[in-house]
Design a protein around this motif. Structure first.
Motif, PDB file in Angstrom:
ATOM      1  N   THR A 172      38.668  30.970  41.688  1.00  0.00           N
ATOM      2  CA  THR A 172      37.266  31.392  41.911  1.00  0.00           C
ATOM      3  C   THR A 172      37.611  32.923  41.831  1.00  0.00           C
ATOM      4  OG1 THR A 172      36.470  29.352  42.531  1.00  0.00           O
ATOM      5  CG2 THR A 172      35.046  31.193  42.532  1.00  0.00           C
ATOM      6  N   TYR A 173      36.969  33.624  40.889  1.00  0.00           N
ATOM      7  CA  TYR A 173      36.895  35.189  40.901  1.00  0.00           C
ATOM      8  C   TYR A 173      35.692  35.753  40.945  1.00  0.00           C
ATOM      9  CZ  TYR A 173      41.768  34.234  39.481  1.00  0.00           C
ATOM     10  OH  TYR A 173      42.999  33.855  39.479  1.00  0.00           O
ATOM     11  N   SER A 174      35.410  36.822  41.621  1.00  0.00           N
ATOM     12  CA  SER A 174      34.294  37.768  41.588  1.00  0.00           C
ATOM     13  C   SER A 174      33.964  38.115  40.145  1.00  0.00           C
ATOM     14  CB  SER A 174      34.289  38.828  42.635  1.00  0.00           C
ATOM     15  OG  SER A 174      33.185  39.728  42.282  1.00  0.00           O
ATOM     16  N   ALA A 208      40.543  40.909  35.512  1.00  0.00           N
ATOM     17  CA  ALA A 208      41.314  40.124  36.282  1.00  0.00           C
ATOM     18  C   ALA A 208      42.743  39.816  35.197  1.00  0.00           C
ATOM     19  CB  ALA A 208      40.870  38.767  37.053  1.00  0.00           C
TER      20      ALA A 208
END
Length: 73
Positions: free
Chosen positions: A39-41, A46
């Motif tokens: 899970t990424y902001s 990225a």
């Protein structure tokens, strides 16, 4: 969804995903299976690299929608 026919680094602008966080999945179109990549902001970029040299699809979705893994209904 980003199709990856061979292994190489992908830089993705996560700000284009709605919500505050994005779930990332690697989907194997040959096997019909998905592997959770984290899970990424949804700010900034990225870098993603496929699990191996074969073809994969990187699937990113709004984590707040609680969608199932790719390939599952």
């Amino acid at each position: 969804i980003i199709y990856q026919p061979s292994r190489r680094a992908l830089t993705v602008d996560l700000a284009r995903i709605s919500g505050g966080a994005a779930n990332a999945w690697w989907y194997d179109p040959d096997e019909g299976t998905a592997f959770f990549a984290g899970t990424y902001s949804t700010t900034g970029t990225a870098i993603f690299s496929s699990p191996d040299v074969y073809d994969w699809a990187l699937v990113l979705d709004d984590a707040s929608r609680l969608l199932p893994p790719p390939g599952q209904n």
